[in-house]
Design an enzyme around this catalytic site. Sequence first.
Site, PDB file in Angstrom:
ATOM      1  N   SER A   1      11.246  21.222  32.405  1.00 23.48           N
ATOM      2  CA  SER A   1      10.370  20.803  31.104  1.00 23.48           C
ATOM      3  C   SER A   1       9.942  19.476  30.984  1.00 23.48           C
ATOM      4  O   SER A   1       8.830  19.087  30.510  1.00 23.48           O
ATOM      5  CB  SER A   1      11.622  21.049  29.896  1.00 23.48           C
ATOM      6  OG  SER A   1      10.819  20.847  28.865  1.00 23.48           O
TER       7      SER A   1
ATOM      8  N   HIS B   1      17.965  10.238  20.401  1.00 23.06           N
ATOM      9  CA  HIS B   1      18.196  10.522  22.136  1.00 23.06           C
ATOM     10  C   HIS B   1      19.328   9.294  22.505  1.00 23.06           C
ATOM     11  O   HIS B   1      19.494   9.559  23.679  1.00 23.06           O
ATOM     12  CB  HIS B   1      16.907  10.360  22.870  1.00 23.06           C
ATOM     13  CG  HIS B   1      15.744  11.502  22.508  1.00 23.06           C
ATOM     14  ND1 HIS B   1      16.038  12.697  22.427  1.00 23.06           N
ATOM     15  CD2 HIS B   1      14.509  11.252  22.384  1.00 23.06           C
ATOM     16  CE1 HIS B   1      15.016  13.434  22.156  1.00 23.06           C
ATOM     17  NE2 HIS B   1      14.079  12.638  22.520  1.00 23.06           N
TER      18      HIS B   1
ATOM     19  N   LYS C   1       7.234  26.671  26.936  1.00 28.42           N
ATOM     20  CA  LYS C   1       7.571  28.227  27.141  1.00 28.42           C
ATOM     21  C   LYS C   1       8.814  28.637  26.263  1.00 28.42           C
ATOM     22  O   LYS C   1       8.869  29.760  25.834  1.00 28.42           O
ATOM     23  CB  LYS C   1       7.870  28.632  28.614  1.00 28.42           C
ATOM     24  CG  LYS C   1       6.779  28.848  29.578  1.00 28.42           C
ATOM     25  CD  LYS C   1       7.147  29.425  30.852  1.00 28.42           C
ATOM     26  CE  LYS C   1       6.277  29.867  31.483  1.00 28.42           C
ATOM     27  NZ  LYS C   1       6.710  30.550  32.993  1.00 28.42           N
ATOM     28  N   GLY C   2       9.966  27.683  26.278  1.00 25.87           N
ATOM     29  CA  GLY C   2      10.907  28.001  25.426  1.00 25.87           C
ATOM     30  C   GLY C   2      11.895  29.253  25.946  1.00 25.87           C
ATOM     31  O   GLY C   2      12.394  29.913  25.090  1.00 25.87           O
TER      32      GLY C   2
ATOM     33  N   ARG D   1      21.432  21.412  27.817  1.00 25.62           N
ATOM     34  CA  ARG D   1      20.710  22.541  28.384  1.00 25.62           C
ATOM     35  C   ARG D   1      21.054  22.523  29.866  1.00 25.62           C
ATOM     36  O   ARG D   1      21.028  21.347  30.449  1.00 25.62           O
ATOM     37  CB  ARG D   1      19.229  22.380  27.985  1.00 25.62           C
ATOM     38  CG  ARG D   1      18.409  23.581  28.170  1.00 25.62           C
ATOM     39  CD  ARG D   1      16.727  23.018  27.974  1.00 25.62           C
ATOM     40  NE  ARG D   1      16.102  24.396  28.103  1.00 25.62           N
ATOM     41  CZ  ARG D   1      14.534  24.515  28.033  1.00 25.62           C
ATOM     42  NH1 ARG D   1      14.063  23.321  27.938  1.00 25.62           N
ATOM     43  NH2 ARG D   1      13.947  25.374  28.392  1.00 25.62           N
TER      44      ARG D   1
ATOM     45  N   TYR E   1      21.890  25.202  24.718  1.00 24.65           N
ATOM     46  CA  TYR E   1      20.635  25.753  24.380  1.00 24.65           C
ATOM     47  C   TYR E   1      20.821  27.181  24.619  1.00 24.65           C
ATOM     48  O   TYR E   1      20.159  28.073  24.058  1.00 24.65           O
ATOM     49  CB  TYR E   1      19.533  25.098  25.150  1.00 24.65           C
ATOM     50  CG  TYR E   1      18.084  25.517  25.127  1.00 24.65           C
ATOM     51  CD1 TYR E   1      16.975  24.937  24.261  1.00 24.65           C
ATOM     52  CD2 TYR E   1      17.548  26.846  25.999  1.00 24.65           C
ATOM     53  CE1 TYR E   1      15.959  25.344  24.215  1.00 24.65           C
ATOM     54  CE2 TYR E   1      16.428  27.351  25.745  1.00 24.65           C
ATOM     55  CZ  TYR E   1      15.682  26.411  24.857  1.00 24.65           C
ATOM     56  OH  TYR E   1      14.221  26.911  24.848  1.00 24.65           O
TER      57      TYR E   1
ATOM     58  N   GLY F   1      16.028  20.679  23.559  1.00 20.30           N
ATOM     59  CA  GLY F   1      15.763  21.408  22.411  1.00 20.30           C
ATOM     60  C   GLY F   1      15.872  20.631  21.147  1.00 20.30           C
ATOM     61  O   GLY F   1      16.586  21.253  19.966  1.00 20.30           O
ATOM     62  N   THR F   2      15.190  19.356  21.189  1.00 20.63           N
ATOM     63  CA  THR F   2      15.370  18.575  19.845  1.00 20.63           C
ATOM     64  C   THR F   2      14.516  19.277  18.725  1.00 20.63           C
ATOM     65  O   THR F   2      14.970  19.212  17.766  1.00 20.63           O
ATOM     66  CB  THR F   2      14.766  17.256  20.314  1.00 20.63           C
ATOM     67  OG1 THR F   2      15.070  16.774  21.621  1.00 20.63           O
ATOM     68  CG2 THR F   2      14.955  16.178  19.266  1.00 20.63           C
TER      69      THR F   2
ATOM     70  N   LYS G   1      14.102  17.246  26.054  1.00 19.77           N
ATOM     71  CA  LYS G   1      13.887  18.507  26.428  1.00 19.77           C
ATOM     72  C   LYS G   1      15.068  19.198  26.478  1.00 19.77           C
ATOM     73  O   LYS G   1      14.678  20.285  27.056  1.00 19.77           O
ATOM     74  CB  LYS G   1      13.435  18.236  28.033  1.00 19.77           C
ATOM     75  CG  LYS G   1      11.830  17.435  28.065  1.00 19.77           C
ATOM     76  CD  LYS G   1      11.019  17.750  27.250  1.00 19.77           C
ATOM     77  CE  LYS G   1      10.536  16.871  26.329  1.00 19.77           C
ATOM     78  NZ  LYS G   1       9.608  17.742  25.099  1.00 19.77           N
TER      79      LYS G   1
HETATM   80  P1  A3P Z   1      10.302  24.122  27.777  1.00 21.68           P
HETATM   81  O1  A3P Z   1       9.394  22.993  28.529  1.00 21.68           O
HETATM   82  O2  A3P Z   1      11.294  24.419  29.088  1.00 21.68           O
HETATM   83  O3  A3P Z   1       9.568  25.493  27.441  1.00 21.68           O
HETATM   84  P2  A3P Z   1      12.569  18.978  23.128  1.00 21.68           P
HETATM   85  O4  A3P Z   1      12.191  19.563  21.726  1.00 21.68           O
HETATM   86  O5  A3P Z   1      13.876  18.203  23.090  1.00 21.68           O
HETATM   87  O6  A3P Z   1      11.377  17.852  23.409  1.00 21.68           O
HETATM   88  O7  A3P Z   1      12.686  20.003  24.111  1.00 21.68           O
HETATM   89  C1  A3P Z   1      11.251  20.791  24.317  1.00 21.68           C
HETATM   90  C2  A3P Z   1      11.650  22.320  24.872  1.00 21.68           C
HETATM   91  O8  A3P Z   1      12.419  23.043  24.026  1.00 21.68           O
HETATM   92  C3  A3P Z   1      10.473  22.927  25.620  1.00 21.68           C
HETATM   93  O9  A3P Z   1      11.051  23.488  26.636  1.00 21.68           O
HETATM   94  C4  A3P Z   1      10.045  23.568  24.453  1.00 21.68           C
HETATM   95  O10 A3P Z   1       9.301  24.776  24.906  1.00 21.68           O
HETATM   96  C5  A3P Z   1      11.392  23.996  23.899  1.00 21.68           C
HETATM   97  N1  A3P Z   1      11.287  24.540  22.223  1.00 21.68           N
HETATM   98  C6  A3P Z   1      10.524  24.049  21.568  1.00 21.68           C
HETATM   99  N2  A3P Z   1      10.858  24.598  20.263  1.00 21.68           N
HETATM  100  C7  A3P Z   1      11.724  25.721  20.646  1.00 21.68           C
HETATM  101  C8  A3P Z   1      12.122  26.606  19.862  1.00 21.68           C
HETATM  102  N3  A3P Z   1      11.940  26.837  18.353  1.00 21.68           N
HETATM  103  N4  A3P Z   1      13.085  27.517  20.211  1.00 21.68           N
HETATM  104  C9  A3P Z   1      13.383  27.428  21.842  1.00 21.68           C
HETATM  105  N5  A3P Z   1      12.838  26.454  22.578  1.00 21.68           N
HETATM  106  C10 A3P Z   1      12.067  25.680  21.951  1.00 21.68           C
END
Ligand code: A3P
Length: 322
Positions: A162, A130, A289-290, A154, A220, A69-70, A67
Site C-alpha cells: 500500500s 501517526h 483496493k481496501g 495491519r 485491519y 487504515g487511518t 497505510k
Molecule cells: P490499500 O492500498 O491496500 O488499498 P491509510 O488510510 O492509513 O492511509 O490507509 C490506506 C489503505 O486503507 C489503503 O489500502 C486504502 O485502500 C484502505 N482503505 C481506505 N478506506 C478504507 C475503508 N473504508 N475500508 C477498508 N480499507 C480502506
Amino acid sequence: LVEGYKKTYKNFDEVLPTLLPRKGWWLDQLFQYQGFWLSTFALRGSMLINDHFNTQPTDIIVATSPKCGTTWLRALVFSIFNRSSFDFSDHPLSKSNPQELVRFLEGCIHVEGSTSFIDGFPSPRLLSTHLPYSLFPQRMTDDTSGCRFVYICRDPKDVFISKWHFANKLRPKDLPPITLDEAFDSFCKGVSHYGPFWDHVLGYWKASLESPKKVLFLKYEDVKKQPWDRVRKVAEFLGVPFSLEEENNKIVEEIVKLCSFENMSKQEVNKNETRNSERPISNADFFRKGEVGDWVNHLPPQMVETLDQITEKKLQGTGFNF
Ligand code: A3P
C-alpha cells in the site's frame, strides 16, 4: 509565533543537524529521532506537542502507522461518536473526507503559530496521529490523564504494498517511480515514514496491554472480518456503548455500511484527485483496493520470505502476532 513556539523551533533547529538523515520515499528526507524515522514536519509537530499541547481528559486519538487504515478508523470513530447527531442518509462522511472530520494532531499543532487553533476545537476532540506512542509526553500517556488512543495495525506485507503504491502517486512527475526493490530495502531497514513499522506497532501493543482503558488495539484484518463486533468494541472503549434500542434499529450495521470501502470510495468528495504543491495528496489517493492480502499480486516469494523473517524476529517474545 508565540514565545513558547519560538523556543521549540529553536530547539528543533539545533537538534536537526545532529540527527541521521536518509532519503524518503518521495521528496522529503527522513531523520532518525528517538528510534523512529520522521519527516521534518512530523518531527517539529512531535516537539510542539511535547512542549505545548494542552491535553484534555476527553481527547480521543486515532493512532496509526501510515497505510494501516487511518481513513477507515477515522470514519468509524467519527460516526460511532456522533451517531445521534446525524442522519445516515445525509451524513458528513458523504461530503467530507475523514481527514477533515478527524484532524491530524501533528498538523493542527502548527496552525496559527500557537495552540489556539487546536484549543478551540469543541470537546471531546477527535484527533488523529501517526506518531509512535513513545514520542507522546507523559502527561498524555499517564494512566491518570484520561485521553484515549484507538490504534489499528495491519499485516506488514499489505502495508508495504500500500505504501509503495502511495509513494509513487506522491512522487513528483519529473522523478522516476520508486522501484519495488528500492522501497523494499528501505522498509526492511525500518526507513519509512514513522518507521520502523514493527516498533510502531509494538509500542502501541505494549501500551494496550499495560493500559487497556487508555489504548485500544485493533487489527485491519479483524475489522474486515467482523466489523460489527469491532464497532461495538470501539463504542464500549469510548464510553458510548450501543443501547438495546440502537441495536434494534440496526445502527451498528448502518455505521459499518457507511464506513465501508465500497461506500466511501464512491463518494464524490473521495474521488477528487486534485493535488498541488500545498496539498500533494489528493482524497482519492487514500482509496486503492481496501483488501486483505493484495500483497500476493505484487511480492515475489523471496521478498515474502524476507519480510516474514524480519516480522518473526521482531515479534519474538512479545506475545503479539499479525
Ligand atoms: P490499500 O492500498 O491496500 O488499498 P491509510 O488510510 O492509513 O492511509 O490507509 C490506506 C489503505 O486503507 C489503503 O489500502 C486504502 O485502500 C484502505 N482503505 C481506505 N478506506 C478504507 C475503508 N473504508 N475500508 C477498508 N480499507 C480502506
